[in-house]
Design an enzyme around this catalytic site. Sequence first.
Site, PDB file in Angstrom:
ATOM      1  N   SER A   1      48.497  47.419  50.060  1.00 44.18           N
ATOM      2  CA  SER A   1      47.633  48.213  50.934  1.00 44.18           C
ATOM      3  C   SER A   1      48.216  48.372  52.336  1.00 44.18           C
ATOM      4  CB  SER A   1      46.237  47.575  51.014  1.00 44.18           C
ATOM      5  OG  SER A   1      46.317  46.181  51.232  1.00 44.18           O
TER       6      SER A   1
ATOM      7  N   HIS B   1      38.350  49.020  45.200  1.00 38.26           N
ATOM      8  CA  HIS B   1      38.149  47.777  44.453  1.00 38.26           C
ATOM      9  C   HIS B   1      37.121  47.909  43.332  1.00 38.26           C
ATOM     10  CE1 HIS B   1      39.114  46.901  48.740  1.00 38.26           C
ATOM     11  NE2 HIS B   1      40.092  46.239  48.154  1.00 38.26           N
TER      12      HIS B   1
ATOM     13  N   CYS C   1      40.323  52.244  41.891  1.00 37.85           N
ATOM     14  CA  CYS C   1      41.645  52.377  41.287  1.00 37.85           C
ATOM     15  C   CYS C   1      41.487  52.534  39.777  1.00 37.85           C
ATOM     16  CB  CYS C   1      42.482  51.136  41.597  1.00 37.85           C
ATOM     17  SG  CYS C   1      44.062  51.108  40.721  1.00 37.85           S
TER      18      CYS C   1
ATOM     19  N   SER D   1      43.477  40.774  52.129  1.00 36.09           N
ATOM     20  CA  SER D   1      44.146  41.471  51.021  1.00 36.09           C
ATOM     21  C   SER D   1      44.628  40.440  50.012  1.00 36.09           C
ATOM     22  CB  SER D   1      45.333  42.291  51.560  1.00 36.09           C
ATOM     23  OG  SER D   1      46.179  42.689  50.509  1.00 36.09           O
ATOM     24  N   SER D   2      43.979  40.412  48.860  1.00 36.06           N
ATOM     25  CA  SER D   2      44.318  39.411  47.840  1.00 36.06           C
ATOM     26  C   SER D   2      45.772  39.510  47.418  1.00 36.06           C
ATOM     27  CB  SER D   2      43.406  39.598  46.620  1.00 36.06           C
ATOM     28  OG  SER D   2      43.797  38.751  45.556  1.00 36.06           O
TER      29      SER D   2
ATOM     30  N   CYS E   1      47.800  44.499  37.537  1.00 33.88           N
ATOM     31  CA  CYS E   1      48.356  45.852  37.564  1.00 33.88           C
ATOM     32  C   CYS E   1      49.867  45.840  37.783  1.00 33.88           C
ATOM     33  CB  CYS E   1      47.637  46.694  38.611  1.00 33.88           C
ATOM     34  SG  CYS E   1      48.244  46.499  40.279  1.00 33.88           S
TER      35      CYS E   1
ATOM     36  N   HIS F   1      35.315  38.370  45.848  1.00 38.88           N
ATOM     37  CA  HIS F   1      36.206  39.513  46.086  1.00 38.88           C
ATOM     38  C   HIS F   1      35.511  40.768  45.569  1.00 38.88           C
ATOM     39  CE1 HIS F   1      39.600  42.270  45.671  1.00 38.88           C
ATOM     40  NE2 HIS F   1      40.241  41.510  46.542  1.00 38.88           N
TER      41      HIS F   1
ATOM     42  N   GLU G   1      36.464  43.356  44.048  1.00 37.46           N
ATOM     43  CA  GLU G   1      36.831  43.763  42.694  1.00 37.46           C
ATOM     44  C   GLU G   1      36.103  42.926  41.651  1.00 37.46           C
ATOM     45  OE1 GLU G   1      40.605  43.768  39.657  1.00 37.46           O
ATOM     46  OE2 GLU G   1      41.058  44.043  41.782  1.00 37.46           O
TER      47      GLU G   1
ATOM     48  N   THR H   1      42.871  42.408  39.080  1.00 39.43           N
ATOM     49  CA  THR H   1      44.177  43.077  38.993  1.00 39.43           C
ATOM     50  C   THR H   1      45.196  42.579  40.006  1.00 39.43           C
ATOM     51  OG1 THR H   1      43.524  44.869  40.494  1.00 39.43           O
ATOM     52  CG2 THR H   1      43.105  45.200  38.130  1.00 39.43           C
TER      53      THR H   1
END
Length: 323
Positions: free
Chosen positions: A282, A88, A110, A237-238, A209, A138, A140, A179
């Site tokens: 994921s 993240h 990533c 997990s978003s 992404c 989050h 990220e 993303t």
Amino acid sequence: MTLHAPIPAPEKRPLTVRLATPRGFCAGVDRAIQIVERAIEKYGPPVYVRHEIVHNRHVVDRLKAMGAVFVKELDECPDDRPVVFSAHGVPKSVPAGARAREMLFLDATCPLVSKVHVEAERHHAAGRHIILIGHAGHPEVVGTMGQLPPGAISLVETVEDAAAFQRPGDAPLAYATQTTLSVDDTSEILAVLKRRFPELPDPHKEDICYATTNRQEAVKRLGAGCELVLVVGSKNSSNSVRLVEVALRAGARDARLVDDATQVDWSWLDGVSTLGITAGASAPEPLIEALVDAVRARFDAEVIEDSGQRETVTFKLPRLLTA
């Protein structure tokens, strides 16, 4: 003695199962997991990992069994063991802290998240204030905001936030996005921002992404023709949570997030003739296979692989692990 004929097993009800394509692991997740596995192989256990390498309980538990130790912050890691930063991304202060302690660290961020970091720095260097569309807290978002000094980025989570956002002074504006967001939700937020600030430049490239976009498009196709969609993925997990929302918005009567087949309440399938199955970026493929097997055990299932975008993207591993 009277012999009784065996009672025949009840016939299984027919069920059409549509498997989304693409589904499950993306290139960034695959790379991050490989980094932890290779680090354990090269340096031996324990290898420390700051935050969950990816948001999936099964992946984390498997890596723990191999010798990974998951921690929340760098100060929980000893100086003499390798540490991996999660997919993240992390604030700049984290690698700086690792260098100050002369730690061996591997960055599993990533590359598409790193691209957002680079874009944010580019906008900041050009004197722009950055609006970041994402979810507070989050990892990220924390990592992206931590690339720049405090106050350089404003977080916008909703259409309401976009309507209430106030430009700091007369600074020119730019925006970036997390993303793993819903493409449709992000478009709605951007529409409000663009209406209020027409001068907002477009991102250099799309921030959401390719893997998130492809999986959401695949789920839209499922939602349009399935009464129930099961999304394999963890609650934190978003991108997996977004898939449930996208399925419902696309027309599915019901959509559920499950870690694995054991979490399925089979009463959800009452009255369902077409079931859609997918997985967040994921979630490993064996979890999807196990769910399909569990469905086959209960139904006369016809499993159809949906046509969709085939992904061929791969990302290189850090040189430390390939030398």
